[in-house]
Design a protein around this motif. Structure first.
Motif, short mmCIF file in Angstrom:
data_model
loop_
_atom_site.label_atom_id
_atom_site.label_comp_id
_atom_site.label_asym_id
_atom_site.label_seq_id
_atom_site.Cartn_x
_atom_site.Cartn_y
_atom_site.Cartn_z
N LEU A 1 26.78 42.50 6.62
CA LEU A 1 27.88 41.59 6.34
C LEU A 1 29.23 42.29 6.35
N ALA A 2 29.26 43.58 5.97
CA ALA A 2 30.53 44.29 5.82
C ALA A 2 31.03 44.90 7.12
N TRP A 3 30.11 45.26 8.03
CA TRP A 3 30.55 45.90 9.27
C TRP A 3 31.53 45.04 10.07
N PRO A 4 31.27 43.72 10.18
CA PRO A 4 32.27 42.91 10.91
C PRO A 4 33.66 42.97 10.29
N LEU A 5 33.70 43.19 8.96
CA LEU A 5 35.01 43.28 8.30
C LEU A 5 35.81 44.47 8.82
N LEU A 6 35.12 45.60 9.03
CA LEU A 6 35.82 46.78 9.54
C LEU A 6 36.35 46.56 10.96
N LEU A 7 35.59 45.79 11.74
CA LEU A 7 36.06 45.46 13.08
C LEU A 7 37.14 44.38 13.05
N LEU A 8 37.00 43.47 12.09
CA LEU A 8 37.94 42.36 12.02
C LEU A 8 39.30 42.79 11.48
N LEU A 9 39.31 43.85 10.67
CA LEU A 9 40.57 44.26 10.03
C LEU A 9 41.65 44.60 11.06
N PRO A 10 41.42 45.55 11.99
CA PRO A 10 42.49 45.81 12.99
C PRO A 10 42.72 44.64 13.93
N LEU A 11 41.61 43.97 14.33
CA LEU A 11 41.80 42.82 15.22
C LEU A 11 42.53 41.69 14.51
N GLY A 12 42.22 41.53 13.21
CA GLY A 12 42.88 40.48 12.45
C GLY A 12 44.36 40.76 12.28
N ILE A 13 44.70 42.03 11.99
CA ILE A 13 46.12 42.38 11.83
C ILE A 13 46.86 42.18 13.15
N ALA A 14 46.29 42.71 14.24
CA ALA A 14 46.95 42.58 15.54
C ALA A 14 47.06 41.11 15.96
N GLY A 15 45.94 40.38 15.77
CA GLY A 15 45.96 38.97 16.15
C GLY A 15 46.92 38.15 15.31
N THR A 16 46.95 38.42 14.01
CA THR A 16 47.86 37.67 13.13
C THR A 16 49.30 37.98 13.46
N TRP A 17 49.61 39.27 13.67
CA TRP A 17 50.98 39.65 14.02
C TRP A 17 51.39 39.03 15.36
N ALA A 18 50.46 39.02 16.32
CA ALA A 18 50.79 38.42 17.60
C ALA A 18 51.02 36.92 17.46
N LEU A 19 50.16 36.26 16.66
CA LEU A 19 50.31 34.82 16.46
C LEU A 19 51.61 34.49 15.73
N VAL A 20 51.91 35.27 14.69
CA VAL A 20 53.15 35.04 13.94
C VAL A 20 54.36 35.32 14.83
N ALA A 21 54.28 36.42 15.60
CA ALA A 21 55.40 36.75 16.50
C ALA A 21 55.61 35.65 17.53
N PHE A 22 54.52 35.12 18.08
CA PHE A 22 54.64 34.04 19.07
C PHE A 22 55.21 32.78 18.43
N THR A 23 54.77 32.49 17.20
CA THR A 23 55.26 31.30 16.51
C THR A 23 56.73 31.42 16.14
N LEU A 24 57.16 32.65 15.81
CA LEU A 24 58.54 32.85 15.37
C LEU A 24 59.50 33.17 16.52
N ARG A 25 59.03 33.11 17.76
CA ARG A 25 59.91 33.42 18.89
C ARG A 25 61.15 32.53 18.92
N PRO A 26 61.04 31.22 18.66
CA PRO A 26 62.28 30.42 18.61
C PRO A 26 63.24 30.88 17.52
N VAL A 27 62.70 31.31 16.37
CA VAL A 27 63.56 31.78 15.28
C VAL A 27 64.26 33.08 15.68
N VAL A 28 63.51 33.99 16.34
CA VAL A 28 64.11 35.25 16.79
C VAL A 28 65.18 34.98 17.85
N ALA A 29 64.89 34.05 18.77
CA ALA A 29 65.89 33.69 19.78
C ALA A 29 67.13 33.09 19.12
N PHE A 30 66.91 32.30 18.07
CA PHE A 30 68.04 31.73 17.31
C PHE A 30 68.88 32.84 16.68
#
Length: 452
Positions: free
Chosen positions: A161-190
């Motif tokens: 159960l725990a091994w996926p967490l170790l794989l999910l941690l970097p992927l989750g951080i990168a994926g979340t940052w990418a999703l947030v960055a994509f969502t906030l692109r209009p705000v950054v452009a503003f």
């Protein structure tokens, strides 16, 4: 903007990314912990049931085996032979009321079974036990679980159960940052749109792509810029109109004063006309500076097509050469093409050179340099100026340490032009390569040297 770029500390993107990633990781850890506890409970039930079932299956077989044993058989435990090589995870021992071992599985370790175990489940030194007593206490069957088997099973399940967490941690951080960055692109452009606004560019920012939470902020910013544009337009219009309207009557008054001075005989009246003439000349220069300031603060500092600045500089130098010795440094046979408006460049160059001629020492020439990389500098001799004096030289109506006549607007006009084209004015005192003096340097926009 790079999606995977590390957002700056304190930014909304960083906060959202860390909060979402941390929340997901915390929920996963809690879910893993809950699943581990539930799994431990279920494994305990399954393993206890297996121990009980082994004892209940062995008990009738052990009873039959003991009854059928030959009377002349050698005393001691009978070990059940293994059908095939394997490792037993549950072993058992059958003993009589005196504690003598009568029957045991092939992999059983007598040291693992305590003497006189109680009926039911019990915990040994390193294993879980289950005991049943039959035939009026003459037959005791005890089953034992291999030491650490249950703990290993729980540990292996939690690892799965725990091994996926170790794989999910970097992927989750990168994926979340990418999703947030994509969502906030209009705000950054503003944000970039607001940063691009200045005195010469106060157009409304686009708000169509902004989220509903940010759109009211953009509308308020646009309303503020409309008010600023109106105020700046009114100020520039007043400055330009006032200077333009003053120029004609000042010139007429100066001409009449000069004519009157020529007609008057030497005496107090003629000396008074000289003072009036000097004041009118100062007013004429101030009027000219105000017109230049209005040009510097207005739009149109950049031309639609690049133009050669060398002829403009030659005209400015020709007009000022009577005020002092000027040395010009240009690469031979070159034309310097820039997107800076030629009128704006003429105002900039005239004010820099005039300032050097008026406030610099007469011990050396004023050097005017235009380099291939677009650096335009004016260098003069004179005392070394402190940082405090240099910091205040671009303030309007601020004067230097000399007593030379001036309006106090020349360097302010230069700075206004450079700000309008996205540049800056740099002061160096002492001047590079000198023990004294001052160098004023600007970087001209879009300047390209071309063959003459």
């Amino acid at each position: 903007m790079t999606i995977f770029a590390l957002p700056p500390r304190g930014s909304l993107q960083r906060r959202l990314a860390l909060s979402l990633t941390g929340g997901v990781m915390a929920l996963w850890l809690l879910a893993t912990l809950g699943a581990g506890l539930l799994l431990r409970h279920e494994i305990d039930e399954v393993f206890d049931s297996a121990l009980q079932e082994v004892v209940q299956r062995v008990l009738p077989l052990a009873y039959t085996e003991v009854l059928n044993r030959d009377a002349d058989a050698e005393p001691g435990p009978q070990q059940i032979a293994s059908v095939g090589a394997h490792r037993e995870y549950i072993t058992y021992v059958v003993r009589d009321a005196a504690g003598r071992s009568l029957l045991q599985s092939h992999d059983a370790d007598p040291a693992q079974f305590p003497p006189n175990p109680a009926h039911g489940f019990s915990d040994g030194p390193s294993s879980r036990l289950y005991t049943e007593v039959a035939v009026s206490g003459t037959l005791i069957v005890t089953a034992a679980e291999r030491p650490g088997h249950r703990q290993n099973a729980v540990r292996d399940a939690i690892k799965v159960l725990a091994w996926p967490l170790l794989l999910l941690l970097p992927l989750g951080i990168a994926g979340t940052w990418a999703l947030v960055a994509f969502t906030l692109r209009p705000v950054v452009a503003f944000r970039h749109e607001i940063e691009a606004r200045g005195d010469a560019h106060l157009a409304p920012v686009a708000i169509a792509a902004l989220p509903s939470e940010i759109a009211p902020v953009a509308e308020a910013v646009n309303a503020l810029m409309v008010r600023m544009r109106r105020a700046l337009d009114a100020e520039r219009s007043f400055t330009a109109n006032s200077a333009h309207e003053l120029r004609t009557p000042v010139a007429a008054a100066l001409a009449q004063t000069q004519r009157l001075r020529a007609e008057l005989p030497e005496g107090p009246a003629r000396a008074r006309t000289r003072e009036i003439e000097t004041a009118l000349q100062r007013l004429a220069r101030l009027t000219e500076k105000l017109l230049q300031l209005a040009k510097a603060e207005g739009a149109g500092l950049l031309s639609g097509a690049p133009e050669d600045l060398v002829p403009v500089l030659a005209i400015v130098l020709h007009d000022l050469e009577a005020q002092g010795r000027i040395e010009l440094s240009l690469p031979a046979g070159e034309r310097f093409v820039s997107t800076l408006d030629i009128d704006a460049f003429a105002i900039l160059a005239r004010n820099l050179i005039e300032n050097a001629l008026k406030h610099g020492a007469r011990t050396g020439p004023v050097r005017v340099t235009l380099t291939q990389d677009g650096r335009f500098s004016v260098t003069s001799h004179g005392p070394v100026l402190s940082q405090e004096v240099l910091a205040g030289m671009t303030h309007r109506f601020a004067r230097g340490t000399t007593m030379a006549d001036g309006s106090g607007l020349g360097l302010s006009i230069v700075q206004t032009i450079m700000r309008g084209v996205g540049g800056e004015v740099i002061f160096c005192s002492p001047a590079p390569g000198q023990a004294d003096g001052l160098e004023v340097r600007v970087q001209l926009p879009g300047l390209k040297p071309t063959a003459g």
